[in-house]
Design a protein around this motif. Structure first.
Motif, PDB file in Angstrom:
ATOM      1  N   SER A 103    -106.051  27.282  12.450  1.00  0.00           N
ATOM      2  CA  SER A 103    -106.970  27.494  11.340  1.00  0.00           C
ATOM      3  C   SER A 103    -106.516  26.659  10.158  1.00  0.00           C
ATOM      4  CB  SER A 103    -107.011  28.978  10.952  1.00  0.00           C
ATOM      5  OG  SER A 103    -105.812  29.321  10.300  1.00  0.00           O
ATOM      6  N   SER A 104    -107.377  26.512   9.164  1.00  0.00           N
ATOM      7  CA  SER A 104    -107.010  25.666   8.030  1.00  0.00           C
ATOM      8  C   SER A 104    -105.867  26.262   7.241  1.00  0.00           C
ATOM      9  CB  SER A 104    -108.224  25.418   7.140  1.00  0.00           C
ATOM     10  OG  SER A 104    -108.675  26.618   6.601  1.00  0.00           O
ATOM     11  N   ALA A 105    -105.659  27.578   7.330  1.00  0.00           N
ATOM     12  CA  ALA A 105    -104.522  28.184   6.656  1.00  0.00           C
ATOM     13  C   ALA A 105    -103.219  27.692   7.262  1.00  0.00           C
ATOM     14  CB  ALA A 105    -104.607  29.704   6.748  1.00  0.00           C
ATOM     15  N   GLU A 106    -103.221  27.379   8.567  1.00  0.00           N
ATOM     16  CA  GLU A 106    -102.026  26.868   9.219  1.00  0.00           C
ATOM     17  C   GLU A 106    -101.890  25.356   9.041  1.00  0.00           C
ATOM     18  OE1 GLU A 106    -102.748  28.039  13.186  1.00  0.00           O
ATOM     19  OE2 GLU A 106    -102.465  30.165  12.791  1.00  0.00           O
ATOM     20  N   LYS A 107    -103.004  24.641   8.886  1.00  0.00           N
ATOM     21  CA  LYS A 107    -102.989  23.188   8.841  1.00  0.00           C
ATOM     22  C   LYS A 107    -102.441  22.636   7.531  1.00  0.00           C
ATOM     23  CE  LYS A 107    -107.298  22.930  11.309  1.00  0.00           C
ATOM     24  NZ  LYS A 107    -108.655  22.469  11.218  1.00  0.00           N
ATOM     25  N   TYR A 108    -102.830  23.249   6.421  1.00  0.00           N
ATOM     26  CA  TYR A 108    -102.536  22.674   5.120  1.00  0.00           C
ATOM     27  C   TYR A 108    -101.697  23.632   4.278  1.00  0.00           C
ATOM     28  CZ  TYR A 108    -106.552  19.884   6.523  1.00  0.00           C
ATOM     29  OH  TYR A 108    -107.410  19.079   7.208  1.00  0.00           O
ATOM     30  N   ASN A 109    -100.948  23.046   3.348  1.00  0.00           N
ATOM     31  CA  ASN A 109    -100.217  23.914   2.433  1.00  0.00           C
ATOM     32  C   ASN A 109    -101.165  24.441   1.359  1.00  0.00           C
ATOM     33  OD1 ASN A 109    -100.532  21.916   0.484  1.00  0.00           O
ATOM     34  ND2 ASN A 109     -98.534  20.998   0.901  1.00  0.00           N
ATOM     35  N   VAL A 110    -100.678  25.340   0.531  1.00  0.00           N
ATOM     36  CA  VAL A 110    -101.522  26.026  -0.450  1.00  0.00           C
ATOM     37  C   VAL A 110    -102.152  25.042  -1.429  1.00  0.00           C
ATOM     38  CG1 VAL A 110    -101.486  27.706  -2.324  1.00  0.00           C
ATOM     39  CG2 VAL A 110    -100.227  28.167  -0.233  1.00  0.00           C
ATOM     40  N   PRO A 154    -129.357  41.183  15.710  1.00  0.00           N
ATOM     41  CA  PRO A 154    -128.025  40.878  16.260  1.00  0.00           C
ATOM     42  C   PRO A 154    -127.559  39.455  15.948  1.00  0.00           C
ATOM     43  CG  PRO A 154    -129.460  41.813  17.961  1.00  0.00           C
ATOM     44  CD  PRO A 154    -130.278  41.655  16.731  1.00  0.00           C
ATOM     45  N   GLU A 155    -128.501  38.495  15.903  1.00  0.00           N
ATOM     46  CA  GLU A 155    -128.124  37.110  15.614  1.00  0.00           C
ATOM     47  C   GLU A 155    -127.589  36.983  14.195  1.00  0.00           C
ATOM     48  OE1 GLU A 155    -131.445  37.779  16.486  1.00  0.00           O
ATOM     49  OE2 GLU A 155    -131.215  37.425  18.623  1.00  0.00           O
ATOM     50  N   VAL A 156    -128.289  37.612  13.249  1.00  0.00           N
ATOM     51  CA  VAL A 156    -127.860  37.548  11.850  1.00  0.00           C
ATOM     52  C   VAL A 156    -126.522  38.257  11.687  1.00  0.00           C
ATOM     53  CG1 VAL A 156    -128.430  38.279   9.502  1.00  0.00           C
ATOM     54  CG2 VAL A 156    -130.207  37.346  10.972  1.00  0.00           C
ATOM     55  N   LYS A 157    -126.369  39.407  12.335  1.00  0.00           N
ATOM     56  CA  LYS A 157    -125.123  40.169  12.236  1.00  0.00           C
ATOM     57  C   LYS A 157    -123.949  39.368  12.789  1.00  0.00           C
ATOM     58  CE  LYS A 157    -123.190  44.727  13.186  1.00  0.00           C
ATOM     59  NZ  LYS A 157    -122.169  44.492  12.219  1.00  0.00           N
ATOM     60  N   SER A 158    -124.136  38.667  13.905  1.00  0.00           N
ATOM     61  CA  SER A 158    -123.043  37.880  14.468  1.00  0.00           C
ATOM     62  C   SER A 158    -122.676  36.718  13.551  1.00  0.00           C
ATOM     63  CB  SER A 158    -123.395  37.376  15.864  1.00  0.00           C
ATOM     64  OG  SER A 158    -124.415  36.409  15.801  1.00  0.00           O
ATOM     65  N   ARG A 159    -123.664  36.085  12.923  1.00  0.00           N
ATOM     66  CA  ARG A 159    -123.386  34.997  11.975  1.00  0.00           C
ATOM     67  C   ARG A 159    -122.636  35.515  10.750  1.00  0.00           C
ATOM     68  NH1 ARG A 159    -123.503  30.240  14.432  1.00  0.00           N
ATOM     69  NH2 ARG A 159    -125.354  30.095  15.713  1.00  0.00           N
ATOM     70  N   VAL A 160    -123.058  36.663  10.247  1.00  0.00           N
ATOM     71  CA  VAL A 160    -122.386  37.258   9.094  1.00  0.00           C
ATOM     72  C   VAL A 160    -120.940  37.575   9.448  1.00  0.00           C
ATOM     73  CG1 VAL A 160    -122.330  39.309   7.614  1.00  0.00           C
ATOM     74  CG2 VAL A 160    -124.483  38.118   7.996  1.00  0.00           C
ATOM     75  N   ASP A 161    -120.720  38.127  10.644  1.00  0.00           N
ATOM     76  CA  ASP A 161    -119.358  38.434  11.082  1.00  0.00           C
ATOM     77  C   ASP A 161    -118.509  37.174  11.183  1.00  0.00           C
ATOM     78  OD1 ASP A 161    -119.968  41.119  11.191  1.00  0.00           O
ATOM     79  OD2 ASP A 161    -120.317  41.131  13.366  1.00  0.00           O
ATOM     80  N   PHE A 204    -114.140  33.798   8.908  1.00  0.00           N
ATOM     81  CA  PHE A 204    -113.712  32.522   8.338  1.00  0.00           C
ATOM     82  C   PHE A 204    -113.163  32.716   6.930  1.00  0.00           C
ATOM     83  CE2 PHE A 204    -114.549  28.821   5.685  1.00  0.00           C
ATOM     84  CZ  PHE A 204    -113.855  27.840   6.381  1.00  0.00           C
ATOM     85  N   LEU A 205    -113.878  33.500   6.105  1.00  0.00           N
ATOM     86  CA  LEU A 205    -113.429  33.719   4.728  1.00  0.00           C
ATOM     87  C   LEU A 205    -112.087  34.432   4.682  1.00  0.00           C
ATOM     88  CD1 LEU A 205    -116.791  34.690   2.989  1.00  0.00           C
ATOM     89  CD2 LEU A 205    -115.601  32.504   2.925  1.00  0.00           C
ATOM     90  N   LYS A 206    -111.875  35.378   5.585  1.00  0.00           N
ATOM     91  CA  LYS A 206    -110.596  36.094   5.622  1.00  0.00           C
ATOM     92  C   LYS A 206    -109.457  35.183   6.045  1.00  0.00           C
ATOM     93  CE  LYS A 206    -112.250  40.794   6.424  1.00  0.00           C
ATOM     94  NZ  LYS A 206    -112.361  41.896   7.404  1.00  0.00           N
ATOM     95  N   LYS A 207    -109.722  34.293   6.995  1.00  0.00           N
ATOM     96  CA  LYS A 207    -108.674  33.385   7.473  1.00  0.00           C
ATOM     97  C   LYS A 207    -108.339  32.313   6.437  1.00  0.00           C
ATOM     98  CE  LYS A 207    -109.133  33.550  12.472  1.00  0.00           C
ATOM     99  NZ  LYS A 207    -109.489  32.788  13.672  1.00  0.00           N
ATOM    100  N   ASN A 208    -109.285  31.968   5.571  1.00  0.00           N
ATOM    101  CA  ASN A 208    -109.120  30.854   4.637  1.00  0.00           C
ATOM    102  C   ASN A 208    -109.310  31.318   3.194  1.00  0.00           C
ATOM    103  OD1 ASN A 208    -108.938  28.687   6.731  1.00  0.00           O
ATOM    104  ND2 ASN A 208    -110.944  29.514   7.231  1.00  0.00           N
ATOM    105  N   VAL A 209    -108.560  32.325   2.806  1.00  0.00           N
ATOM    106  CA  VAL A 209    -108.728  32.914   1.476  1.00  0.00           C
ATOM    107  C   VAL A 209    -108.440  31.900   0.369  1.00  0.00           C
ATOM    108  CG1 VAL A 209    -107.854  34.686  -0.075  1.00  0.00           C
ATOM    109  CG2 VAL A 209    -108.227  35.224   2.314  1.00  0.00           C
ATOM    110  N   ILE A 210    -107.401  31.110   0.529  1.00  0.00           N
ATOM    111  CA  ILE A 210    -107.015  30.151  -0.518  1.00  0.00           C
ATOM    112  C   ILE A 210    -108.074  29.067  -0.649  1.00  0.00           C
ATOM    113  CG2 ILE A 210    -105.286  28.462  -1.201  1.00  0.00           C
ATOM    114  CD1 ILE A 210    -103.249  30.246   0.318  1.00  0.00           C
TER     115      ILE A 210
END
Length: 147
Positions: free
Chosen positions: A33-40, A114-121, A126-132
């Motif tokens: 993920s981008s959190a692992e790829k780049y520094n802060v 269900p399609e919209v719900k899966s996209r929202v999820d 993504f937002l949780k993994k890439n907070v910075i």
């Protein structure tokens, strides 16, 4: 009976990485993920720059859209007042009430497809993994809107 031999293409990873453009090595690392790829600092800069550009474009497009809608409404009012067009206000009121009823009906169910719900999820993950990165984007977006 002849035996057909399969041919395989061999990918030399050392040659592949030598031939990759420098910008791909910097901006598109191969895994994680981008959190692992780049520094802060890098995440903040990338998020901030893309956010500022997006905010700046939104500001310009928003002003243009507001001017077009406001100007169109102004011209319609002048045309109505001078008699060039006639507005059936009872029909407008009936259609607005019909639209309100449909909005109330759809919002009371409060069910997402269900399609919209899966996209929202996916977006939330993504937002949780890439907070910075997301924080930098949000700050840059607000700065772009302000400038």
């Amino acid at each position: 009976a002849g035996v057909k031999e399969d041919s395989f293409n061999v990918l030399d990873l050392a040659e592949y990485t030598k031939n990759r453009p420098w910008w791909r090595k910097v901006f598109v690392p191969s895994s994680g993920s981008s959190a692992e790829k780049y520094n802060v600092a890098t995440q903040l800069v990338i998020g901030g720059v893309t956010g500022w550009c997006t905010g700046f474009i939104f500001q310009k497009v928003g002003k243009l859209a507001a001017t077009a809608v406001g100007g169109g409404f102004f011209l319609l009012q002048i045309a109505n007042h001078t008699g060039y067009i006639k507005v059936d206000w009872k029909l407008v009121e009936r259609d607005v009430n019909k639209a309100k009823q449909q909005l109330k009906f759809h919002s009371s169910g409060n069910k997402m497809s269900p399609e919209v719900k899966s996209r929202v999820d996916e977006v939330i993950i993504f937002l949780k993994k890439n907070v910075i990165l997301t924080g930098g984007f949000a700050g840059g977006f607000l700065l772009g809107m302000a400038s």
